[in-house]
Design an enzyme around this catalytic site. Structure first.
Site, mmCIF file in Angstrom:
data_model
loop_
_atom_site.group_PDB
_atom_site.id
_atom_site.type_symbol
_atom_site.label_atom_id
_atom_site.label_comp_id
_atom_site.label_asym_id
_atom_site.label_seq_id
_atom_site.Cartn_x
_atom_site.Cartn_y
_atom_site.Cartn_z
ATOM 1 N N ASP A 227 -48.045 -16.937 5.159
ATOM 2 C CA ASP A 227 -47.115 -17.510 6.639
ATOM 3 C C ASP A 227 -46.630 -16.772 7.840
ATOM 4 O O ASP A 227 -46.938 -15.777 7.978
ATOM 5 C CB ASP A 227 -46.277 -18.317 5.655
ATOM 6 C CG ASP A 227 -45.197 -19.997 5.727
ATOM 7 O OD1 ASP A 227 -45.179 -19.815 7.555
ATOM 8 O OD2 ASP A 227 -44.129 -19.640 4.929
HETATM 9 C C1 BGC Z 1 -42.870 -22.398 7.815
HETATM 10 C C2 BGC Z 1 -44.033 -22.452 7.412
HETATM 11 C C3 BGC Z 1 -44.466 -23.428 8.784
HETATM 12 C C4 BGC Z 1 -44.661 -22.267 9.575
HETATM 13 C C5 BGC Z 1 -44.973 -22.768 10.878
HETATM 14 C C6 BGC Z 1 -43.260 -21.333 8.250
HETATM 15 O O1 BGC Z 1 -40.950 -20.529 8.911
HETATM 16 O O2 BGC Z 1 -42.316 -21.379 5.974
HETATM 17 O O3 BGC Z 1 -44.189 -23.732 6.361
HETATM 18 O O4 BGC Z 1 -45.893 -24.031 8.585
HETATM 19 O O5 BGC Z 1 -43.599 -21.326 10.226
HETATM 20 O O6 BGC Z 1 -44.284 -23.410 11.236
#
Ligand code: BGC
Length: 728
Positions: free
Chosen positions: A266
């Site tokens: 993530d």
């Molecule tokens: C989220 C993810 C997301 C990523 C990219 C993160 O803050 O937890 O679910 O895909 O950002 O935007």
């Protein structure tokens, strides 16, 4: 998708360790609108960030970018990457295509409420097709985290509380996205939905019994459906940061489930191993994540994976880089990494996409209450449409969308006017300012998040005017809920109450004596105790997307019957959380007063609940059994004088065995469309896969010889049932 593995071998043989680490690095590429403010926590220098990323492209040290959606910009960056990389390796472009790119579908929890894998797959195929058309290769979706705490804002991104429904929805989404041409990335492995207190990002402590029986099945289903990617989770799982868990990413995902794609962290989750107090510095953070099995780092700031050369062996780099290069080869990027900008425009404008979005919104709305058959409404007389969300385009779309077209978004007010404007008198009053927000959202930095507050809005006068409009009408349709940025990532709440003066507005409207319909715009259950007693009709419309208002009008006026079912247990109050239908029997099950003395221990609306304009009767349940497989059949009749769809649900209970088992568990469902006066015999099979469960005593999967109860009906409180026994 086929590719020549020789190409990947050849590339790896010629690449330096820094180039390999570059392939394992994904950068955010933000071009924020002028004047946009960045989220302070990201610590981004808006002007500097694109320059730093382009420099990495020039050095051949980036494998992927995220957050670019403009096809000409994608082509420009791709050219820089191909020219900068000594081996001409192109970039993978990733993006959060969660519930649509241009054509916005209902939010994921709403799609799950359709209990309809067919429309879910169709919706994500449209999203995938639009994404691939603009040059996006990979979506960070579906989110398949089980969520049993509606304080957690990300409940809106998943399929709710149940592993069986969650697994079916996960697989349908993966099939849909990948048939549309993008890699699907189920996230966030694993257990993210169980954040302590519902506070996003906080630690998760889950027993193995909960992980295997409840939280893992949707991930496994997504992997079995062929997902090409999996994303890690931010939080600590049982004391270890999930992003550094060798158990999750190597032992379970790869060795046990045979996952063959690549894993991405993530955003900033690898760097954050230092923040967690797990790694001493970025080099150690990168080394621990990569050896746990995390192929690619999603980085906002300086990547930890830049430190990998020297910190891990070249063999580790090769294993991980191979996965990323294979994904590029399978997509055909070595043959043609560019996107056709004209075709992109045509695809985004495809009217069939809007048709699918309208159908999805029709099937996902849940009729929670309909006393005296107030719904459907006649397209005549006078209709008061009230509440700020009734005419907010941005809120109609819901969170986690960025590339939408506000001009083509149909609000509830638009939909009602289009459907009945010629035959009925429609009057609108917001009653409360449209722009009401209670806190800044992390997504406000994209500048398209909040509708403007009307100038000179006189709150007291508008409130009074809304009540007058209601009093003068034959029927009042009040749209209430949460503004879209009150829910989602980093948007948890400690209360489930309707924000602001909305309940007061509803009470004042009902007090006029005008029959009132409440439309709830939400992604989590809200405290509707008052409404569930005093408002005759309540329809949960969620955030219904681009065609949302048109679909809502179809349902309100009875052109289509509601058929959605709740994918979670709807509690009465925040104090009952967490509340699930599939709890075990436990001590003194009939003595409910020993659960809470100050509140019922039943929900406001049960899991699987959803009413219809049809009238369904369930009868003649039979069970046949052979070789450990039970076949349960039941006749479902629609006794109404109109067509309607019903989601027929099967629940199972094991009476005794080597562990306590839930009072009921969903083990089958089928969506049927039944013409007026027709009936259909529905059949379910219950095999070993439905009876097997992970047992904490033996620390393994078991199948008990036992007696089983089964029920079939239109919700988790179904009464028609039977029994069968399995001897071995
Ligand atoms: C989220 C993810 C997301 C990523 C990219 C993160 O803050 O937890 O679910 O895909 O950002 O935007």
């Amino acid at each position: 998708m086929t590719y020549e593995s020789g190409k990947v071998d050849e590339l790896l043989a010629g690449m330096s360790p820094a180039e390999k680490a570059g392939q394992l690095t994904q950068y955010f590429y933000f071009r924020l609108p002028p004047g946009a403010e960045t989220e302070p926590a990201l610590g981004l220098d808006v002007a500097e960030q694109p320059r730093a990323v382009e420099a990495a492209l020039g050095r051949g040290e980036a494998g992927s970018l995220l957050f670019v959606t403009d096809p000409s910009e994608i082509n420009r960056l791709q050219r820089l990457a191909v020219a900068g990389n000594p081996h001409g390796v192109p970039l993978l472009f990733g993006f959060d295509v969660i519930h649509g790119l241009r054509t916005i579908f209902p939010v994921p929890i709403a799609m799950a409420a359709s209990w309809d894998p067919e429309i879910i797959e169709r919706g994500q195929a449209v999203a995938g097709r639009e994404a691939r058309a603009v040059g996006i290769h990979w979506t960070f979706a579906p989110m398949v985290d089980i969520a049993r705490d509606p304080r957690w804002g990300r409940i809106i991104e998943g399929a709710g509380e149940d592993p069986f429904l969650g697994a079916a929805v996960a697989a349908a989404q993966v099939r849909g996205f990948q048939s549309g041409g993008v890699i699907a990335g189920p996230k966030h492995f694993g257990g993210y939905g169980a954040a302590l207190g519902g506070r996003d990002y906080d630690e998760v402590n889950l027993s193995d019994h909960e992980l295997w029986n409840t939280y893992f099945p949707p991930f496994r289903a997504a992997v079995e459906a062929g997902a090409g990617n999996v994303m890690t989770a931010y939080m600590d799982l049982n004391g270890i940061p999930a992003t550094a868990s060798h158990w999750l990413f190597t032992e379970v995902l790869r060795e046990l489930w045979g996952f063959d794609g690549f894993v991405v962290s993530d955003a900033n989750a690898v760097r954050n191993l230092v923040t967690h107090g797990y790694a001493r510095d970025l080099a150690e953070a990168g080394a621990r994540a990569v050896t746990a099995g995390v192929d690619m780092e999603m980085a906002i700031g300086d990547p930890a994976y830049a430190h990998l050369p020297g910190a891990v062996s070249e063999e580790v780099l090769d294993t991980r880089a191979r996965k990323v290069l294979e994904a590029k080869a399978r997509l055909g990027l070595f043959d043609d990494p560019y996107v056709d900008e004209d075709r992109a425009r045509e695809t985004l404008a495809d009217p069939a996409h809007r048709v699918a979005a309208r159908e999805a919104a029709r099937r996902s709305a849940v009729l929670l209450r309909n006393e005296g058959g107030l719904l459907p409404l006649a397209k005549s007389g006078s209709v008061a449409v009230l509440g700020p969300l009734a005419d907010s385009r941005r809120d109609t779309l819901g969170p986690w969308v960025f590339d939408f077209d506000l001009d083509e978004t149909v609000t509830v007010l638009d939909g009602i006017r289009d459907a009945a404007g010629n035959t009925a008198t429609i009057t609108y009053a917001p009653g409360i300012p449209v722009g009401q927000r209670t806190f800044p959202s992390m997504f406000d930095m994209f500048g398209r998040n909040a509708p403007a507050d009307p100038e000179g809005f006189d709150a007291e006068a508008e409130f009074a005017r809304a009540v007058e409009v209601a009093a003068a009408a034959d029927v009042a349709v009040v749209v209430l809920g949460e503004w879209q940025n009150m829910i989602g990532e980093a948007a948890s709440r400690s209360s489930l109450e309707l924000p602001g003066r909305q309940l007061e507005l509803l009470q004042a409207v009902v007090a006029t004596g005008t029959p009132t319909v409440l439309l709830v715009m939400n992604g989590r259950p809200l405290d509707l105790r008052w409404a569930a007693e005093h408002v005759p009709a309540i329809l949960d419309i969620w955030y219904p997307g681009t065609q949302g208002g048109a679909a809502v009008a179809d349902l309100l006026f009875g052109d289509v019957s509601p058929s959605g079912k709740l994918p979670f247990t709807w509690p009465r109050t925040v104090g009952q959380i967490p509340m699930i239908y599939s709890h075990t029997v436990s001590h003194e099950p009939d003595n409910q007063a020993r659960r809470y003395w100050d509140e019922e221990s039943t929900p406001l609306f049960p899991f699987g609940h959803g009413l219809s304009y049809g009238r369904f009767a369930y009868r003649d349940l039979t069970i046949e059994q052979a070789d450990g497989v039970a076949t349960v059949a039941v006749e479902v009749a629609n006794e109404a004088e109109r067509e309607a769809a019903e989601v027929v649900q099967l629940y199972l209970h094991q009476r005794h065995g080597t562990a306590s088992r839930p009072v009921r568990e969903l083990k089958g469902f089928q969506r049927l469309v039944l013409p007026a006066g027709s009936s259909h015999r529905v059949e379910f099979t219950i095999g070993e896969e439905h009876r097997r469960y992970w047992n904490a005593a033996v620390r393994d999967w078991v199948l008990d010889a036992a007696t089983f109860d089964v029920w079939v009906g239109g919700s988790s409180t179904a009464e028609l049932g039977g029994t069968f026994s399995i001897d071995k």
